[in-house]
Design a protein around this motif. Structure first.
Motif, mmCIF file in Angstrom:
data_model
loop_
_atom_site.group_PDB
_atom_site.id
_atom_site.type_symbol
_atom_site.label_atom_id
_atom_site.label_comp_id
_atom_site.label_asym_id
_atom_site.label_seq_id
_atom_site.Cartn_x
_atom_site.Cartn_y
_atom_site.Cartn_z
ATOM 1 N N VAL A 211 5.062 -3.978 -8.014
ATOM 2 C CA VAL A 211 4.325 -3.986 -6.745
ATOM 3 C C VAL A 211 5.189 -3.431 -5.622
ATOM 4 O O VAL A 211 6.419 -3.498 -5.659
ATOM 5 C CB VAL A 211 3.860 -5.414 -6.374
ATOM 6 N N ARG A 212 4.503 -2.889 -4.634
ATOM 7 C CA ARG A 212 5.168 -2.476 -3.401
ATOM 8 C C ARG A 212 5.021 -3.612 -2.389
ATOM 9 O O ARG A 212 3.934 -4.180 -2.246
ATOM 10 C CB ARG A 212 4.526 -1.204 -2.843
ATOM 11 N N VAL A 213 6.092 -3.899 -1.689
ATOM 12 C CA VAL A 213 6.071 -4.988 -0.707
ATOM 13 C C VAL A 213 6.596 -4.459 0.628
ATOM 14 O O VAL A 213 7.725 -3.959 0.704
ATOM 15 C CB VAL A 213 6.924 -6.184 -1.163
ATOM 16 N N THR A 214 5.759 -4.564 1.648
ATOM 17 C CA THR A 214 6.182 -4.252 3.015
ATOM 18 C C THR A 214 6.310 -5.566 3.761
ATOM 19 O O THR A 214 5.363 -6.351 3.812
ATOM 20 C CB THR A 214 5.167 -3.343 3.714
ATOM 21 N N THR A 215 7.487 -5.811 4.314
ATOM 22 C CA THR A 215 7.785 -7.117 4.895
ATOM 23 C C THR A 215 8.289 -6.988 6.322
ATOM 24 O O THR A 215 9.131 -6.140 6.621
ATOM 25 C CB THR A 215 8.865 -7.844 4.064
ATOM 26 N N GLY A 216 7.746 -7.822 7.206
ATOM 27 C CA GLY A 216 8.259 -7.933 8.564
ATOM 28 C C GLY A 216 9.067 -9.212 8.692
ATOM 29 O O GLY A 216 8.639 -10.278 8.225
ATOM 30 N N TYR A 217 10.242 -9.115 9.286
ATOM 31 C CA TYR A 217 11.135 -10.266 9.439
ATOM 32 C C TYR A 217 11.372 -10.540 10.931
ATOM 33 O O TYR A 217 11.313 -9.638 11.758
ATOM 34 C CB TYR A 217 12.495 -10.000 8.798
ATOM 35 N N ARG A 218 11.686 -11.801 11.243
ATOM 36 C CA ARG A 218 12.050 -12.170 12.599
ATOM 37 C C ARG A 218 13.256 -13.106 12.565
ATOM 38 O O ARG A 218 13.327 -14.019 11.731
ATOM 39 C CB ARG A 218 10.881 -12.866 13.301
#
Length: 239
Positions: A211-218
């Motif tokens: 799978v492709r995973v696009t992740t936003g982090y803070r």
């Protein structure tokens, strides 16, 4: 190194009468020196907060009576103090006011911290530990998994999603990180990954997906958490 540039001016003057700052912003932004910044509302609109003996004391106006106030800030990425001073000297505010330059405290390696967070996800999946998984996410996380069919918001919805995933498999859930690119900008970051997930379904058939995973982090101060996650199935043979 990163530097905070505080632009000071005479609050009694007319900000519109000074030289425009847009050319400086555009030049330093294009060179990758200015990371971000913003103007501040007038000092007369400031509110000063103090706590004394447990009581919150609010005073309208700045914390000090002075004609010179901070009118804006910029965060710079420079090789050293000399370069930061040269950049500050080119700011229009230095001609009719003053610009204060101060180095930021050195931070931890943000990308390394994010990669450690990814490792924590892998280990939590293998252990089928939902609480450990959820600790990697912000309470207001937004998640979209293509197999789930709709967007989930918040860790309660994410808990339901993972409970369903674990109920459909037996044994450890393997997670193999094949590629991860991370871009960090101050307190936020964006990751693009290709991940192989494998397990055994309850009917005995294998589950094996890339799978492709696009992740936003803070960055929430002491650690990084996931605030956005989009998972989609990668094309076969094109990870």
């Amino acid at each position: 190194m990163k530097y905070m540039m505080l632009v000071r001016g005479d609050d009694s003057g007319d900000p519109a009468a000074g030289k425009p700052v847009e050319p400086w912003v555009e030049e330093q932004g294009a060179d990758g020196v200015r990371l971000h910044g913003h103007r501040l509302r007038p000092a007369a609109e400031a509110v000063t907060v103090r706590v004394r003996d447990g009581e919150v004391l609010r005073t309208d106006g700045p914390f000090a009576e002075t004609k010179e106030y901070v009118g804006g800030f910029d965060v710079l990425q420079c090789a050293g103090l000399d370069e930061a001073v040269r950049v500050a000297a080119r700011h229009p505010g230095a001609a009719d006011g003053a610009v204060e330059v101060r180095a930021l405290w050195d931070d931890e390696d943000a990308e390394a911290e994010i990669r450690r967070l990814d490792t924590e996800l892998t280990e939590a999946l293998r252990a089928r530990d939902i609480e450990r998984l959820l600790s990697c996410y912000a309470p207001d996380v937004e998640v979209f998994h293509s197999g789930a069919g709709r967007e989930r918001r918040g860790t309660d919805a994410l808990r339901t999603l993972w409970e369903g995933e674990f109920a459909s498999t037996t044994g450890p859930v393997g997670r193999e990180l094949r590629r991860l690119r991370v871009h960090v900008d101050e307190s936020i970051a964006l990751g693009h990954a290709v991940v192989r997930v494998h397990a055994t379904r309850t009917d005995g058939t294998p589950l094996d997906e890339v799978v492709r995973v696009t992740t936003g982090y803070r960055n929430i101060g002491l650690r990084w958490v996931i605030v956005h996650e989009h998972v989609s199935v990668a094309l076969e043979g094109r990870p």
